[in-house]
Design an enzyme around this catalytic site. Sequence first.
Site, mmCIF file in Angstrom:
data_model
loop_
_atom_site.group_PDB
_atom_site.id
_atom_site.type_symbol
_atom_site.label_atom_id
_atom_site.label_comp_id
_atom_site.label_asym_id
_atom_site.label_seq_id
_atom_site.Cartn_x
_atom_site.Cartn_y
_atom_site.Cartn_z
ATOM 1 N N TYR A 157 -17.227 27.011 -1.306
ATOM 2 C CA TYR A 157 -18.610 27.396 -1.875
ATOM 3 C C TYR A 157 -19.126 27.605 -0.750
ATOM 4 O O TYR A 157 -20.822 27.644 -1.225
ATOM 5 C CB TYR A 157 -18.760 27.047 -2.743
ATOM 6 C CG TYR A 157 -18.276 27.044 -4.455
ATOM 7 C CD1 TYR A 157 -16.473 26.819 -4.429
ATOM 8 C CD2 TYR A 157 -18.630 27.130 -5.369
ATOM 9 C CE1 TYR A 157 -16.175 27.298 -5.850
ATOM 10 C CE2 TYR A 157 -18.005 27.701 -6.627
ATOM 11 C CZ TYR A 157 -16.673 27.363 -6.543
ATOM 12 O OH TYR A 157 -15.640 28.095 -7.332
ATOM 13 N N LYS A 224 -6.943 17.836 -2.361
ATOM 14 C CA LYS A 224 -5.720 17.946 -1.929
ATOM 15 C C LYS A 224 -5.443 18.105 -0.832
ATOM 16 O O LYS A 224 -4.526 19.011 -0.304
ATOM 17 C CB LYS A 224 -6.021 19.925 -2.087
ATOM 18 C CG LYS A 224 -5.370 20.207 -3.873
ATOM 19 C CD LYS A 224 -4.168 20.248 -4.176
ATOM 20 C CE LYS A 224 -2.595 21.385 -3.082
ATOM 21 N NZ LYS A 224 -1.667 21.167 -4.050
ATOM 22 N N ASP A 273 -3.062 19.159 -8.728
ATOM 23 C CA ASP A 273 -2.692 20.100 -9.490
ATOM 24 C C ASP A 273 -1.747 18.725 -10.504
ATOM 25 O O ASP A 273 -1.903 19.267 -11.288
ATOM 26 C CB ASP A 273 -1.521 20.819 -8.605
ATOM 27 C CG ASP A 273 -0.904 19.732 -7.495
ATOM 28 O OD1 ASP A 273 -1.036 19.313 -7.106
ATOM 29 O OD2 ASP A 273 0.134 20.570 -7.052
ATOM 30 N N ASP A 297 -14.198 22.956 -10.067
ATOM 31 C CA ASP A 297 -15.008 23.811 -11.095
ATOM 32 C C ASP A 297 -13.361 24.550 -11.966
ATOM 33 O O ASP A 297 -14.228 24.183 -13.226
ATOM 34 C CB ASP A 297 -15.082 25.291 -9.621
ATOM 35 C CG ASP A 297 -15.711 26.274 -10.635
ATOM 36 O OD1 ASP A 297 -16.303 26.058 -11.659
ATOM 37 O OD2 ASP A 297 -15.601 27.246 -9.531
#
Length: 412
Positions: A157, A224, A273, A297
Amino acid sequence: MNENLSRKDLELAIQKTRDSFDTDKPVVPFIEGDGIGIDIWPASQRVFDAAVEKAYTNGRKIEWQEVLAGQKAFDNVNEWLPEKTIEMFDEFGIGIKGPLTTPVGGGIRSINVAIRQKLDLYACLRPLRWFKGVETPTKNPGNVDIALFRENTEDVYSGKELEVNSEDVGKLNKFLKEEFNWEIRHDSGIGIKPISKTASERLIRSALNYAVENNKKNLAIVHKGNIMKFTEGAFRAWGYELVKNEFSDVAISWEDCSGDAGDKILVQDVIADAFLQQVLIKPQEFDVIATTNLNGDYASDALAAQIGGIGISPGGNINYENGKSVFEATHGTAPKHAGQDKANPGSLILSGEMMFRYMGWNEAADLIIKAMEKSISEGNVTYDLARGRSDAKTLSSSNFAANLVENIEGFK
Ligand code: NAD
């Protein structure tokens, strides 16, 4: 060099911010918001004023000052985000905003992102809880009670992106090939994902501090890092280091206690995930989340949907170190409903509730929560929350606010 405050100094900074609002008539700049802003801001302000009046007998009152941004600013002063607006948020250290139109085409990419970056509001706090009476797609929404801390200033971002076929992307591609022997397809756009120790630590420190202040039992670092080892993996590692170096008296990592944290806050990490499925299946096992920008987000909107509350889900953008903050409705401008006195002001009202709590005005915040609980459980709601409920009465934005004010005035 670490530019951040230590835990002790952070605690002092937070106290200093609260002390600065221990005054009768603080100025709070607000952005009405585009689209449904015209409906939901006046409704929300009524509720805020009623809560403050009821909570404090000493004449406390918010001095609201409108500042411009978005379409209204563009129409009035030909700028999407006037410098004066940022200066006002900066000067008074606080602000609240309705939704803003994202300009299409050139100029500013996103006004919301610009406000966060200009004021260095590094933490996006999204409290996620269910209100009895709200229809949800899940079975036990009452098990969700989570404070999600999303890093707000970097990751993909940060706006460091180059367009496909541009001269700059060609230069970067050539450099990457020559210096690193990295092959990237010639017809690629390229974005950079910086994750710094400075930004990661201050976000995770703030989340840990929140967990301590609010007697929470666990904190999960969501990342992640299994794939992106030197960015998201580093975020995880810096988080665990922080637990050891600064919070060992009150928190402990899973690895160091095999899951039995005793009286301490249990800190674990979960791959993003896996997190999304675990939080759906057993949300009661998550109290506080600390995560990177993009993961945050996705996760915050997924969780808001889980509790049926995307229309009543609030947010705050906060720099706990210098005290600056801007609270905001998390939905958009819903242009097709604008000006119809129909939209749900809940997200903005609950953003105000967060703002009061941040200021240390807990009594006003508590009244807002109690009033929302009463109205929603009794079925006095706007059209979006009335859907699927046979017991509900559909109220306009202004009548929903009036119902909340009536509740507030009626509380003993
Ligand atoms: P949106 O959130 O404005 O609307 C999507 C749908 O959600 C609406 O049609 C409506 O049915 C419902 N909805 C949203 N808020 C509601 C409320 N308070 N009460 C009742 N129903 C509500 O999303 P969008 O249509 O994708 O975006 C419209 C504009 O808003 C765009 O310009 C977008 O860039 C902007 N936007 C701004 C923000 C922000 O300022 N924080 C966030 C998202 C989108």
